[in-house]
Write a protein that holds these residues in place. Structure first.
Motif, PDB file in Angstrom:
ATOM      1  N   PHE A  17       0.830  -1.199   0.000  1.00 21.86           N
ATOM      2  CA  PHE A  17       0.000   0.000   0.000  1.00 21.86           C
ATOM      3  C   PHE A  17       0.865   1.249   0.000  1.00 21.86           C
ATOM      4  O   PHE A  17       0.594   2.215  -0.703  1.00 21.86           O
ATOM      5  N   LEU A  18       1.962   1.176   0.807  1.00 26.12           N
ATOM      6  CA  LEU A  18       2.847   2.329   0.916  1.00 26.12           C
ATOM      7  C   LEU A  18       3.427   2.714  -0.425  1.00 26.12           C
ATOM      8  O   LEU A  18       3.632   3.884  -0.722  1.00 26.12           O
ATOM      9  N   ALA A  19       3.700   1.698  -1.207  1.00 26.22           N
ATOM     10  CA  ALA A  19       4.332   1.959  -2.480  1.00 26.22           C
ATOM     11  C   ALA A  19       3.467   2.888  -3.321  1.00 26.22           C
ATOM     12  O   ALA A  19       3.919   3.454  -4.297  1.00 26.22           O
ATOM     13  N   GLY A  20       2.223   3.039  -2.924  1.00 29.64           N
ATOM     14  CA  GLY A  20       1.375   4.021  -3.580  1.00 29.64           C
ATOM     15  C   GLY A  20       0.688   3.440  -4.788  1.00 29.64           C
ATOM     16  O   GLY A  20      -0.523   3.358  -4.829  1.00 29.64           O
ATOM     17  N   GLY A  21       1.452   2.991  -5.735  1.00 31.84           N
ATOM     18  CA  GLY A  21       0.858   2.411  -6.934  1.00 31.84           C
ATOM     19  C   GLY A  21       0.399   1.002  -6.660  1.00 31.84           C
ATOM     20  O   GLY A  21      -0.008   0.664  -5.556  1.00 31.84           O
ATOM     21  N   GLN A  22       0.442   0.162  -7.661  1.00 32.63           N
ATOM     22  CA  GLN A  22       0.050  -1.226  -7.455  1.00 32.63           C
ATOM     23  C   GLN A  22       1.210  -1.969  -6.807  1.00 32.63           C
ATOM     24  O   GLN A  22       2.369  -1.652  -7.025  1.00 32.63           O
ATOM     25  N   ASN A  66      -7.902  -0.725  -4.703  1.00 32.87           N
ATOM     26  CA  ASN A  66      -6.649  -0.075  -5.076  1.00 32.87           C
ATOM     27  C   ASN A  66      -6.478  -0.097  -6.600  1.00 32.87           C
ATOM     28  O   ASN A  66      -6.059   0.882  -7.204  1.00 32.87           O
ATOM     29  N   VAL A  81       2.660   5.450   6.680  1.00 32.26           N
ATOM     30  CA  VAL A  81       1.241   5.367   6.315  1.00 32.26           C
ATOM     31  C   VAL A  81       0.456   6.444   7.048  1.00 32.26           C
ATOM     32  O   VAL A  81      -0.354   7.162   6.464  1.00 32.26           O
ATOM     33  N   LEU A 101      10.120   7.665   1.729  1.00 30.44           N
ATOM     34  CA  LEU A 101       9.525   6.403   1.295  1.00 30.44           C
ATOM     35  C   LEU A 101      10.570   5.536   0.593  1.00 30.44           C
ATOM     36  O   LEU A 101      10.683   4.330   0.860  1.00 30.44           O
ATOM     37  N   ARG A 128      -4.492   9.710  -2.517  1.00 31.60           N
ATOM     38  CA  ARG A 128      -3.422   9.258  -3.397  1.00 31.60           C
ATOM     39  C   ARG A 128      -4.035   8.303  -4.408  1.00 31.60           C
ATOM     40  O   ARG A 128      -4.645   7.306  -4.042  1.00 31.60           O
ATOM     41  N   PRO A 154      -3.660   5.433  -6.699  1.00 34.27           N
ATOM     42  CA  PRO A 154      -2.679   4.369  -6.900  1.00 34.27           C
ATOM     43  C   PRO A 154      -2.288   4.227  -8.364  1.00 34.27           C
ATOM     44  O   PRO A 154      -1.252   3.663  -8.672  1.00 34.27           O
TER      45      PRO A 154
END
Lengths: 496, 358
Positions: A143-148, A206, A345, A423, B118, B120
């Motif tokens: 999740f932290l990675a932001g993207g997938q 997500n 987070v 991050l 944010r 994703p």
């Protein structure tokens, strides 16, 4: 205070003896009257004419009392005494053998449980905790990675969940259905699919780009932190208690057996000394054989148990204690990693006040957990008794120092408002704290494998030292008892 | 025979002592009660005294502290200072932050779809975006000359005021309603958005709005939100059906959508703007009924940061005027899809009033 005696003298005699000639017999009176007085009283009392026994009827005698009497009677003759001595000696030796067999069987079972049951279960419980915490960390990193999420973090998560599920199956199979451990396992079995469902929903949202995915992940994290990890920790504690209980069943000296052995030997010695005094013969083969077998069993018992005990103590001191310390350190490093991720987070959302100073709640937890990890590693280094055990722990200490350094740098970036840089320093590909955490974890895993082998070796030695003791004691005791009986029988035959 | 007599004497003696002993015990108990009883009622009275009506008084007193006149109470959004571009102590302090730290520290939300979140799939890793975030960048550009000179802190709903008061953030731009109670603790800018509380429920639900259809239903709201305060007050005043359960309360309004989907709640009450964001993420839920309050969002700052309040108000004036990259552009980009093509129902007063005296 002297009334009762007086008063008891005062009232007239019972109505049963009113006749004058009856008391007291007068010397001047005719002999017939004396005779009539002698028979008169009973006649007056019951009117029955049957003769009264001279002594009052005895109460029924118990078998025991009769036995004692008979023994007493037997003890008056030498053959009788010999029979008694023979019986007592045989009984002592057989009792010694039986108690030895019983106590050693108990200890052997407990030692076997330590090696094959409670220790593996305790390790399995620690692994369940580790898998759950690691799965949660992997999910939140994704999740932290932001993207997938990356395939790597997904793989890690799936592997951890599988390991946890497998561990739970094993724990369920090995716990008694009504035990508290079984209840905890059932609770975890209920929560695991629930948790997994939440994470799956988080993933789906997500993918669609909706922040509600993050909300699901927070909910999953809450479930893990507040319900599942405490339950897993509880299970670990319960299994450890069971392990300690098995140890304390396996290691105490079998005092009852030793006491009986000493008593049997003393009896045999006394019987031989008596024999010598009466007959001037030094050796009675049967009794000597009984003494020899009893001595062998007693020595076997004491030496074997001492060796087994030493090996088990060794397996505890150098195996279980090291394992516990390493498990605790591993859990601390997992918690620290989780807190480190949550710091990013939560982004400063939660604070704690300690001694009037305000800290980021998760970063504060991280510091605490790193301290626990440091203490655990220092202790593990002390406990490690050989190079192979010490080396991975020393490496882990180095990894931890590097982790702290990188973490401080990441915090600086975050404090400066460069969230992305922070991050990268935590979950990035190279030079991130994630590398340090993975190294600590891998080194601890290595140390755990080594200590597990050490434990199995020592505990196995202990178990081996107990091998055959139960059967051996039983057989030898029977032989010894037979010897005692034969020996006494030989003396007895001289009286026929 | 002597011992028997003595035994009897002892027994009667005991009997006598037993009576005395029992009386002594009764006396001791009575004394204990006499000593302790005054403690219990006084403790109970004390707690109800300060916890019940006392607390209500406290709230009222604080509300009065924020709004001293009925006019103020009717329009708390007007309690702000006139705009000005002059730097003061607060702004100087922000500007003099050294090196990397020369940034505006702003409390935002990262869970409000289209407001502060944010994406994703945006490609860039950790970038926060949305209507609130646009405004933050604009303020940072105006004060520090760089729209990206911002340190974002994600703040749960009930931490917004403590975060400002403790100085953890310079300001909070996080769909925060201007009201009297909050005015006692923090200073607000002029309003930058208009909204109202609304009910969100599954499309299949029998709930029709903020009315008796909520009877027996579990209503989710965020801890420390205006929605939660309104629900509690209305239920106390009898304006909300008493059988409605005001649970669960969660850290963030978005967590309510999770609870709703998991069947742990039957309805959500939150600002219409945010409720629309939730509905946009789940096609099976919808807004029920009309907004039942009128509220304005404002930028919250420390109570004594007068220069910053004036400066933000100046930024807002310019922001509204700027049609190319200002308020309207931001609305069109983020909110027109979830709220309404037409922004008129969301627009703050065209010419805000600045009535704050102190």
């Amino acid at each position: 205070m002297t009334h009762p005696p007086k008063s008891s003298a005062a009232p007239p005699p019972p109505t049963g003896v009113p006749t004058m000639p009856a008391v007291p017999p007068q010397p001047s009176g005719p002999s017939a009257s004396a005779a009539s007085a002698a028979y008169g009283a009973p006649a007056h009392n019951g009117g029955a004419s049957r003769p009264v026994p001279p002594v009052p009827a005895e109460p029924r005698r118990t078998a025991f009392a009769e036995g004692v009497d008979r023994l007493r009677a037997a003890a008056t003759t030498e053959p009788g005494r010999l029979r008694i001595i023979g019986a007592v000696l045989a009984l002592l030796v057989v009792a010694f053998g039986a108690v030895t067999a019983w106590q050693t069987a108990d200890r052997r079972t407990a030692a076997d449980d330590v090696l094959h049951n409670s220790q593996p279960l305790s390790s399995a419980a620690a692994d369940i905790y580790r898998s759950l915490a690691d799965a949660n960390t992997a999910a939140s990193s994704g999740f932290l990675a932001g993207g997938q999420e990356t395939p790597a973090s997904r793989d890690r998560y799936e592997k951890d969940i599988d390991a946890a599920a497998e561990g739970l199956v094993q724990a369920a199979a090995n716990s008694d259905p009504d035990s508290p451990a079984a209840a905890t396992v059932a609770e975890l079995n209920r929560l695991l699919p629930e948790y997994k469902g939440l994470v799956e929903r988080a993933r789906t949202y997500n993918r669609q780009g909706f922040p509600v995915g993050g909300a699901y992940l927070r909910y999953a994290n809450e479930k893990m932190q507040q319900e599942m990890l405490p339950a897993a920790e509880d299970l670990y504690k319960k299994e450890n208690q069971r392990l300690s209980a098995d140890y304390s069943d396996a290691t105490p000296y079998p005092w009852a057996a030793i006491g009986l052995g000493v008593l049997a030997l003393a009896g045999l010695a006394w019987a031989q000394h008596r024999n010598y005094r009466r007959t001037n013969r030094v050796l009675n083969h049967g009794l000597v054989a009984a003494t020899a077998t009893t001595t062998v069993v007693l020595l076997w018992l004491v030496v074997g148990h001492t060796v087994a005990r030493a090996a088990l103590d060794d397996s505890y001191d150098h195996g279980v204690r090291s394992l516990n310390v390493l498990h605790d350190a591993r859990i601390a490093s997992l918690k620290a990693r989780g807190s480190e991720n949550l710091t990013l987070v939560a982004r400063g959302a939660e604070t704690v006040e300690v001694d009037g100073e305000t800290f980021d709640a998760y970063d504060y937890d991280f510091g605490q957990e790193m301290n626990t990890l440091g203490r655990g590693l220092a202790l593990a280094e002390n406990l490690a008794d050989d190079k192979a055990g010490e080396q991975p722990v020393t490496s882990a200490v180095g990894n931890m120092a590097e982790w702290k350094k990188r973490h401080a740098a990441a915090r600086d970036e975050d404090e400066n408002g460069d969230y992305q840089a922070a991050l990268d320093r935590v979950i990035g590909a190279e030079g991130a704290t994630g590398e340090c955490f993975d190294s600590v974890d891998a080194n601890l895993a290595k140390a755990l494998t080594h200590e597990k082998a050490e434990f199995a070796q020592a505990a196995g030695d202990g178990l081996d030292a107990m091998t055959g003791m139960t059967v051996g004691a039983a057989v030898l005791a029977v032989l010894g008892a037979a010897g005692a009986v034969l020996g006494i029988g030989r003396r007895l035959s001289e009286y026929r | 025979m002597r011992w028997r007599m003595r035994g009897r004497g002892l027994r009667t003696g005991l009997k006598g002592w037993g009576g005395v002993g029992a009386m002594a015990v009764v006396c001791a108990l009575a004394l204990t009660f006499a000593l302790l009883l005054p403690l219990f009622p006084s403790g109970g009275d004390g707690s109800t005294g300060t916890g019940g009506p006392g607390l209500a008084h406290g709230v009222q007193a604080r509300a009065e502290g924020g709004c001293t006149t009925p006019e103020m109470e009717a329009a708390p959004e007007k309690q702000t200072l006139p705009p000005s571009s002059a730097d003061g102590a607060t702004i100087e302090k922000i500007k003099s932050r050294p090196g990397e730290k020369r940034k505006l520290i702003v409390g935002v939300d990262q869970n409000s779809y289209r407001w502060g979140y944010r994406d994703p799939n945006s490609g860039e890793d950790a970038v926060l975006e949305g209507f609130d975030i646009d405004l933050v960048h604009r303020i940072a550009k105006d004060i520090l000359g760089d729209p990206d000179a911002v340190q974002f802190k994600a703040i749960p709903t009930d931490q917004r005021i403590p975060a400002i008061q403790d100085g953890r953030v310079d300001m909070v731009v996080r769909t925060m309603t201007i009201n009297c109670k909050r005015l006692a603790d923090v200073a607000f800018s002029a309003p930058y958005f208009k909204t109202g509380q609304q009910v969100l429920a599954p499309k299949s639900s029998t709930i029709s709005g903020y009315d008796d259809s909520l009877a027996g239903q579990r209503i989710c709201s965020a801890k420390g939100s205006t929605a939660n305060a309104k629900l509690v007050d209305d239920q106390k005043a009898g304006d909300l059906v008493s059988s409605a359960k005001l649970k669960p309360t969660v850290p963030n309004q978005l967590d309510c959508l999770v609870r709703l989907q998991l069947g742990e709640a039957d309805a959500v009450v939150t600002d219409g703007a945010l409720a629309a964001s939730q509905a946009a993420q789940d096609p099976t839920v919808e807004l029920k009924g009309e907004p039942f309050t009128t509220e304005y969002y404002g930028v919250a700052m420390k109570k004594d940061a007068d220069d910053l309040v004036r400066r933000v108000n100046q930024v807002l004036v310019d922001y509204r005027k700027d049609t190319a990259n200002g308020w309207q552009a931001s609305y069109d980009r983020w909110l027109s899809a979830t709220l309404d093509e037409d922004s008129s129902t969301s627009e703050p007063p065209a010419s805000p009033e600045y009535l704050r005296k102190s």
